[in-house]
Design an enzyme around this catalytic site. Sequence first.
Site, short mmCIF file in Angstrom:
data_model
loop_
_atom_site.label_atom_id
_atom_site.label_comp_id
_atom_site.label_asym_id
_atom_site.label_seq_id
_atom_site.Cartn_x
_atom_site.Cartn_y
_atom_site.Cartn_z
N CYS A 53 -9.19 -11.34 33.78
CA CYS A 53 -9.38 -9.91 33.53
C CYS A 53 -8.79 -9.56 32.16
O CYS A 53 -7.61 -9.78 31.91
CB CYS A 53 -8.70 -9.12 34.64
SG CYS A 53 -8.71 -7.34 34.38
N GLU A 73 31.01 11.40 30.75
CA GLU A 73 30.82 11.62 29.31
C GLU A 73 29.39 12.06 29.01
O GLU A 73 28.45 11.35 29.38
CB GLU A 73 31.12 10.30 28.56
CG GLU A 73 32.47 9.71 28.93
CD GLU A 73 32.64 8.25 28.47
OE1 GLU A 73 31.79 7.76 27.70
OE2 GLU A 73 33.62 7.62 28.89
N GLU A 93 27.78 6.37 19.36
CA GLU A 93 26.46 6.90 19.08
C GLU A 93 26.41 7.55 17.70
O GLU A 93 27.29 8.34 17.35
CB GLU A 93 26.15 7.96 20.16
CG GLU A 93 24.71 8.18 20.43
CD GLU A 93 24.08 7.07 21.29
OE1 GLU A 93 24.79 6.11 21.67
OE2 GLU A 93 22.87 7.16 21.55
N ARG A 106 21.92 -1.68 17.82
CA ARG A 106 21.86 -2.29 19.14
C ARG A 106 20.85 -3.44 19.20
O ARG A 106 21.09 -4.46 19.80
CB ARG A 106 21.50 -1.23 20.19
CG ARG A 106 21.43 -1.79 21.58
CD ARG A 106 21.16 -0.71 22.61
NE ARG A 106 21.22 -1.26 23.95
CZ ARG A 106 20.21 -1.88 24.53
NH1 ARG A 106 19.07 -2.03 23.88
NH2 ARG A 106 20.34 -2.36 25.75
N LEU A 157 21.92 1.35 30.66
CA LEU A 157 22.44 1.98 31.88
C LEU A 157 21.33 2.24 32.87
O LEU A 157 20.21 2.56 32.49
CB LEU A 157 23.10 3.30 31.53
CG LEU A 157 24.39 3.26 30.72
CD1 LEU A 157 24.75 4.65 30.23
CD2 LEU A 157 25.52 2.69 31.56
N CYS A 176 -6.27 -5.28 41.06
CA CYS A 176 -7.42 -6.11 40.68
C CYS A 176 -7.17 -7.48 41.30
O CYS A 176 -6.09 -8.04 41.18
CB CYS A 176 -7.49 -6.21 39.16
SG CYS A 176 -8.58 -7.49 38.57
N LYS A 215 20.74 11.72 34.65
CA LYS A 215 19.84 12.41 33.72
C LYS A 215 19.69 13.89 34.08
O LYS A 215 19.68 14.25 35.25
CB LYS A 215 18.46 11.73 33.74
CG LYS A 215 18.46 10.34 33.15
CD LYS A 215 18.64 10.41 31.65
CE LYS A 215 18.56 9.08 30.96
NZ LYS A 215 17.27 8.72 30.45
N GLU A 228 0.83 -1.21 0.00
CA GLU A 228 0.00 0.00 0.00
C GLU A 228 0.86 1.25 0.00
O GLU A 228 0.57 2.23 -0.68
CB GLU A 228 -0.88 -0.01 1.24
CG GLU A 228 -2.29 -0.45 0.96
CD GLU A 228 -3.08 -0.50 2.23
OE1 GLU A 228 -3.71 0.51 2.59
OE2 GLU A 228 -3.03 -1.57 2.89
N LYS A 246 25.89 12.30 27.62
CA LYS A 246 25.14 11.20 27.00
C LYS A 246 24.36 11.74 25.80
O LYS A 246 23.34 12.40 25.95
CB LYS A 246 24.19 10.61 28.05
CG LYS A 246 23.44 9.38 27.57
CD LYS A 246 22.73 8.74 28.75
CE LYS A 246 21.96 7.51 28.34
NZ LYS A 246 20.85 7.78 27.45
S1 IVH Z 1 28.30 3.30 27.42
C1 IVH Z 1 27.75 -0.36 29.29
N1 IVH Z 1 28.75 5.79 26.94
O1 IVH Z 1 23.31 5.39 26.43
C2 IVH Z 1 27.51 1.03 29.02
N2 IVH Z 1 26.59 4.94 26.42
O2 IVH Z 1 21.56 3.65 28.28
C3 IVH Z 1 26.56 1.32 27.92
N3 IVH Z 1 25.07 6.56 25.40
O3 IVH Z 1 22.63 2.55 24.51
C4 IVH Z 1 27.05 2.20 26.90
N4 IVH Z 1 26.49 8.24 25.40
O4 IVH Z 1 23.15 4.67 23.28
C5 IVH Z 1 27.84 4.81 26.89
N5 IVH Z 1 29.33 7.99 26.55
C6 IVH Z 1 28.44 7.01 26.49
C7 IVH Z 1 27.12 7.20 25.96
C8 IVH Z 1 26.23 6.13 25.96
C9 IVH Z 1 25.26 7.85 25.07
C10 IVH Z 1 23.83 5.79 25.20
C11 IVH Z 1 23.97 4.54 24.40
C12 IVH Z 1 23.44 3.42 25.24
C13 IVH Z 1 22.66 4.16 26.26
C14 IVH Z 1 22.69 3.41 27.56
#
Ligand code: IVH
Length: 676
Positions: A434, A117, A177, A140, A84, A427, A309, A36, A119
């Site tokens: 259910c 680092e 990434e 991944r 993580l 419940c 975060k 489609e 994220k």
């Molecule tokens: S290390 C074992 N380093 O975060 C550690 N991850 O929730 C896992 N990410 O899927 C990866 N910056 O997509 C690592 N400096 C960084 C990162 C990083 C971004 C993302 C990555 C991973 C997710 C983990």
Amino acid sequence: MDKKIIKKEYDSKVKLLIKYDKFYYENSDPKVSDKEYDDLKKEILKLEKKYPDLKSDYSPSKKVGHKPSKNFKKDFHRVPMLSLANAFTENDLINFEKKINNYLSKSDSYKIFYSAEPKIDGISASLTYKNGKLEKGLSRGDGKEGEDITNNLKTISDIPHNINSKDFPEEIDIRGEVFIKNSEFKNLKEKFANPRNAASGSLRQKNPEDTKKIPLNFIAYTYGFEKGLNIKNQSDFLEKLNEWGFKTNSLNKLISGVKNLILNYNEIEKQRANLDFDIDGIVYKINDFDIQKRLGNIANAPRWAIAHKFSSSKGISEILDIDIQVGRTGALTPVAKIKPINIGGVIVSNATLHNEDEINRKDIRIGDTAVIERAGDVIPHILSVDKQKRPKNSKKFIFPKNCPSCGSETIKEFNKVTKKVDAVRRCSSEGYYCDKISIEKLKHFVSKEAFNIDGFGKKIVENFWKLKLIKYPQDIFNLDFSKIENLEGWGKLSVQNLKYSIDQKKNISLERFIYSLGIRHIGLENAKLLSKHFVSFSKFKNLSKQIDYEDMLNIDGIGETQVSSIKSFFSNKANKNVINKLENVLLIKDAVQNSDDGLLNNKTFLVTGKLNGISRAEVKSLIEENSGKTISSVSKKLNFLIIGEKPTKKKVDYAKQLKIKVIDQAEFLKMLNKST
Ligand code: IVH
């Protein structure tokens, strides 16, 4: 034909195509079959050919982000790609550090260095190099198995194809990434909700030429499998990555102490708005690789890293209604339906109210004006309501005493461990009775960590449920495909794909199988423990005798709560029936037993008292690595009781009575040919 009418028809077709794209990319929920979609595209192109001045900016002929192939070849990661754990507050970080110190059996003054680092919020990828040559690139996926997107990754200029440095390992998976810069995203705003979706869409194009049209970047930050990597810590590794020709984040830092982590976090949060890429937090990794190895992983996240975060964004909106959702375990969760509002780039129309107690405590009512908070990928929630703005006729919200789905009575359980009444109302019906619980159980069954059936997402579960195609998990393996083929949005090809994905998952590990049953209190980690304990499906299935349950209590990590939950699961006829029916259609693989060539093979251990310089958790991993087993109480099954400082007298006495060998730390380490 009237030009106006043609233009209108053309525009509506283009609009429809954009809508389909959005569903595909943003919700991973294709609204139409491949055929489609392709037909619609053809019709647009045909119109354009006939009436050349029609072309819109979003014409599929100009567009780069058209529908990607769903069928990339799959491949396993040799070392899983983990996720993580999250931290939000300083306290979370203090606890993270404490847990590490406990595991390593260090005092709190022990100085831990972290690689901090930023994220980046993109799509992670793993690049396999052999003898310096880029051989393969995987997405991944579910962390264990990804999609082979080598050719698309190869179009990214930040990714080197050949590395000639002498010290580049013979074999290594470089991970990082893939993302798109905000400045580039500006031109793609119409097609994607955010830069992350744009990167994801671009990476999954069928034709690498299309990937090439969206400017993607790659930042490297870790490795998976390696052979010949002679580096001791993360900061040196990051430096090496640069030397080898990869890009790394220029804001990476080496830091020790929670206070300093916070200073850096605040500093980067200030710069966040001016960066040309989206970040949603800071990743902290213990710098020393040896310590990382000692700490290992829990379930699917490392103990040695955490994502801190960034704080949330807030918004004010009106509560239009309060919905009660029923979860897989029967928990009733109130959700506020709010007037849609944009909070930090995401349109929010639902916010969780957590539970009944929370509504009462904050006196949240329908019609209230509320402050809504959203942080990263966490579900938005209501912070507070403005009572001054409350309509005069507003009424207190009465939480339903019966399940909104099946009408059963709802209950608040008494938690024997905390000695408190649960805040969550549930419940009381038993599982599949259910409807709502059933649907949620099915969603869990097909989810990533369970059966992980490609293309069988939550929306499809709901859809098939409504059409009465599925009610129990086994129905997934007995679908009437001829019926599905005639449904709106489905065609021959998509049905073929679905059948293939389902067939592929008929071969499953015992661990995933146990997890997928959705037994309360049995998450990933416990499912793993149980699978190791039972080894074969038949042993697990025939679990019924009191003695089997008592035996389970011996599993280190499994307690009364888990055992009584398993008991009640097995006492339910519907659950038993599901297991029997699944057995007929599945091939459930035995658990892979720890190799039995270790020094502690066939030996069981228990620790009592405090050991010196090594934590219980680490002793447990050491024992398991050497093919031994730890159990949780003194019984005839025990071979060695390891005693530390201040052991429990009762345990030692009982062990002696049973003539079990009682050893100290030094004797234990000697068994492993270790001295310290
Ligand atoms: S290390 C074992 N380093 O975060 C550690 N991850 O929730 C896992 N990410 O899927 C990866 N910056 O997509 C690592 N400096 C960084 C990162 C990083 C971004 C993302 C990555 C991973 C997710 C983990």
